[in-house]
Design a protein around this motif. Structure first.
Motif, mmCIF file in Angstrom:
data_model
loop_
_atom_site.group_PDB
_atom_site.id
_atom_site.type_symbol
_atom_site.label_atom_id
_atom_site.label_comp_id
_atom_site.label_asym_id
_atom_site.label_seq_id
_atom_site.Cartn_x
_atom_site.Cartn_y
_atom_site.Cartn_z
ATOM 1 N N TYR A 188 0.804 -1.223 0.000
ATOM 2 C CA TYR A 188 0.000 0.000 0.000
ATOM 3 C C TYR A 188 0.839 1.277 0.000
ATOM 4 O O TYR A 188 0.306 2.364 -0.214
ATOM 5 N N GLY A 189 2.107 1.183 0.269
ATOM 6 C CA GLY A 189 2.961 2.360 0.322
ATOM 7 C C GLY A 189 3.221 2.813 1.746
ATOM 8 O O GLY A 189 2.475 2.471 2.679
ATOM 9 N N HIS A 190 4.264 3.586 1.915
ATOM 10 C CA HIS A 190 4.677 4.003 3.262
ATOM 11 C C HIS A 190 3.694 4.987 3.883
ATOM 12 O O HIS A 190 3.591 5.056 5.118
ATOM 13 N N ASP A 191 2.978 5.767 3.064
ATOM 14 C CA ASP A 191 2.011 6.686 3.654
ATOM 15 C C ASP A 191 0.874 5.930 4.316
ATOM 16 O O ASP A 191 0.402 6.312 5.405
ATOM 17 N N VAL A 192 0.422 4.843 3.714
ATOM 18 C CA VAL A 192 -0.607 4.011 4.340
ATOM 19 C C VAL A 192 -0.012 3.284 5.546
ATOM 20 O O VAL A 192 -0.682 3.097 6.572
ATOM 21 N N GLY A 193 1.251 2.873 5.428
ATOM 22 C CA GLY A 193 1.914 2.263 6.576
ATOM 23 C C GLY A 193 1.965 3.209 7.764
ATOM 24 O O GLY A 193 1.721 2.806 8.911
ATOM 25 N N MET A 205 -10.069 -0.864 10.810
ATOM 26 C CA MET A 205 -9.859 -0.948 9.369
ATOM 27 C C MET A 205 -9.029 0.259 8.922
ATOM 28 O O MET A 205 -9.302 1.392 9.324
ATOM 29 N N ILE A 206 -8.035 -0.012 8.078
ATOM 30 C CA ILE A 206 -7.146 1.032 7.581
ATOM 31 C C ILE A 206 -7.539 1.353 6.148
ATOM 32 O O ILE A 206 -7.605 0.445 5.295
ATOM 33 N N ASP A 207 -7.819 2.593 5.876
ATOM 34 C CA ASP A 207 -8.201 3.002 4.519
ATOM 35 C C ASP A 207 -6.981 3.057 3.608
ATOM 36 O O ASP A 207 -5.932 3.588 3.983
ATOM 37 N N ALA A 208 -7.143 2.533 2.415
ATOM 38 C CA ALA A 208 -6.105 2.604 1.384
ATOM 39 C C ALA A 208 -6.756 3.068 0.084
ATOM 40 O O ALA A 208 -7.976 3.179 -0.015
ATOM 41 N N SER A 209 -5.955 3.313 -0.932
ATOM 42 C CA SER A 209 -6.482 3.856 -2.188
ATOM 43 C C SER A 209 -7.435 2.886 -2.879
ATOM 44 O O SER A 209 -8.379 3.298 -3.562
ATOM 45 N N ASP A 210 -7.204 1.591 -2.714
ATOM 46 C CA ASP A 210 -8.048 0.599 -3.378
ATOM 47 C C ASP A 210 -8.922 -0.169 -2.395
ATOM 48 O O ASP A 210 -9.207 -1.350 -2.589
#
Length: 385
Positions: free
Chosen positions: A249-254, A310-315
């Motif tokens: 998901y990328g470091h920003d989502v991390g 729940m963690i929001d991500a782009s997809d």
């Protein structure tokens, strides 16, 4: 000037002396008393001339002093009116006498007159009686001092002020005639220092205590338990497969996941508990006055809350899990490094045994609702992910 003042007297004296000399030249007798009066008049005239000369010099000196005083007053007024620090003068009992415009503005007043009309006594500017008592004790000392204190102006609210003042001695060393002091608004500086201290002890991403400050707090709490007795437990919490979260998901989502976890940890413990970020995806929780069963309940609660988040991500969104290693203070010989080591051993066991679980490092029996107790000899090994 002296000759102008005594011209008539000198003329009379000259005529009298001339008359005496003329009579003596003509052989006429001159009354001794008249000659004595003329001589005495001459002496008085000379003394008067000297006194007038002294008076002139004294007047010149006085004029010079008055000029110097006027210049000094002008300089004082210039400083008093234009300096950026607040200046005040009050009676020995605190009754306000004078303030400069800077001090009036500091407390939200448009001018000195409106300040003095509202603030009758310097004591009323202090937020607490104890602070004013300390201020009075400093005034009685001879040393130069600066005192930072919360002040409460009727128009400005609460501000941090730095005060430096001294008592004005009375005549012949008697009772104090009053106080003159300087005040500076250091609110912004105080907040800046507090912010620097906060940044020095907190993690910039999550806002939790950083490793260094957490260890300081934990060491103090452990010393208290060793001294007075009681329970103490330590949790190490590690996000499962966090590298996969960053890669997927990328470091920003991390980062968002770590922030979410930090909030869950704070919401799962008491106000007296201490939560910190050890680094990366690893967090620590110190539970003062908590024995192993209490700590197990806290660890179980953290697991449940993390699973539900729940963690929001782009997809879309995703859930995460954590592994927890738990240890409790059991022996007076335990130091902080030992407790961290024991909790870390238990954490390795949790990772090895399937993750999303609590493992407890024990030297005696334990009871956790969904945690397996791990012996030190078998808890090592594995790799945290």
């Amino acid at each position: 000037m002296n000759r102008e003042v005594f011209r008539k007297e000198e003329q009379v004296l000259g005529e009298a002396r001339a008359a005496v000399a003329t009579a003596q030249d003509k052989g006429k007798p001159v009354a001794p008393v008249f000659s004595s009066l003329v001589d005495e008049y001459g002496r008085l005239l000379r003394q008067s001339r000297r006194l007038v000369t002294m008076g002139d010099r004294m007047q010149q000196t006085l004029n010079s002093l008055n000029h110097d005083l006027a210049v000094g007053e002008q300089k004082y007024r210039g400083i008093f009116e234009n300096v950026t620090e607040g200046i005040y003068r009050c009676e020995a009992d605190g009754t306000m006498v004078e303030v400069n415009p800077a001090m009036a503005a500091m407390f939200g007043f448009r001018d000195s007159e409106s300040f003095l009309a509202s603030v009758r006594n310097f004591k009323s500017l202090f937020c607490s009686p104890e602070d004013y008592e300390l201020y009075e004790s400093l005034l009685r000392a001879d040393d130069v001092w600066r005192y930072q204190v919360k002040t409460c102006g009727p128009e400005s609210g609460t501000i941090w002020s730095e005060i430096s003042a001294s008592a004005i001695s009375g005549q012949d060393g008697g009772a104090t005639d009053g106080v003159v002091g300087v005040m500076a608004d250091v609110t912004e500086r105080k907040h800046m220092v507090e912010e620097m201290c906060r940044l020095a002890r907190t993690d910039s991403l999550t806002g939790l205590f950083n490793r260094g400050y957490f260890m300081d707090l934990a060491a103090r709490e452990l010393a208290r338990v060793q001294r007075n007795g009681g329970g103490l437990s330590l949790l190490i919490v590690d996000v499962d497969y966090f590298k996969a979260v960053n890669d997927t998901y990328g470091h920003d989502v991390g980062d968002k996941a770590l922030i979410t976890l930090s909030r869950i940890l704070m919401n799962s413990v008491r106000e007296v508990d201490v939560v910190g970020r050890f680094g990366g995806e690893e967090f620590v929780v110190l539970l003062p006055d908590a024995h192993r069963p209490d700590a197990c309940r806290v660890a179980d609660r953290i697991l449940e809350h993390v699973r539900a988040a729940m963690i929001d991500a782009s997809d879309g969104s995703f859930a995460m899990t954590v592994s927890i290693g738990l240890t409790s203070f059991e022996d007076e010989g335990d130091d902080l490094d030992s407790l961290v080591k024991y909790a870390d051993i238990a954490l390795y066991a949790a990772k090895k045994n399937g993750r999303d679980r609590v493992e407890v490092y024990r030297r005696s029996a334990c009871s956790c609702r969904q945690a397996d107790c791990v012996e030190a000899a078998t808890a090592g090994g594995g790799q945290k992910q």
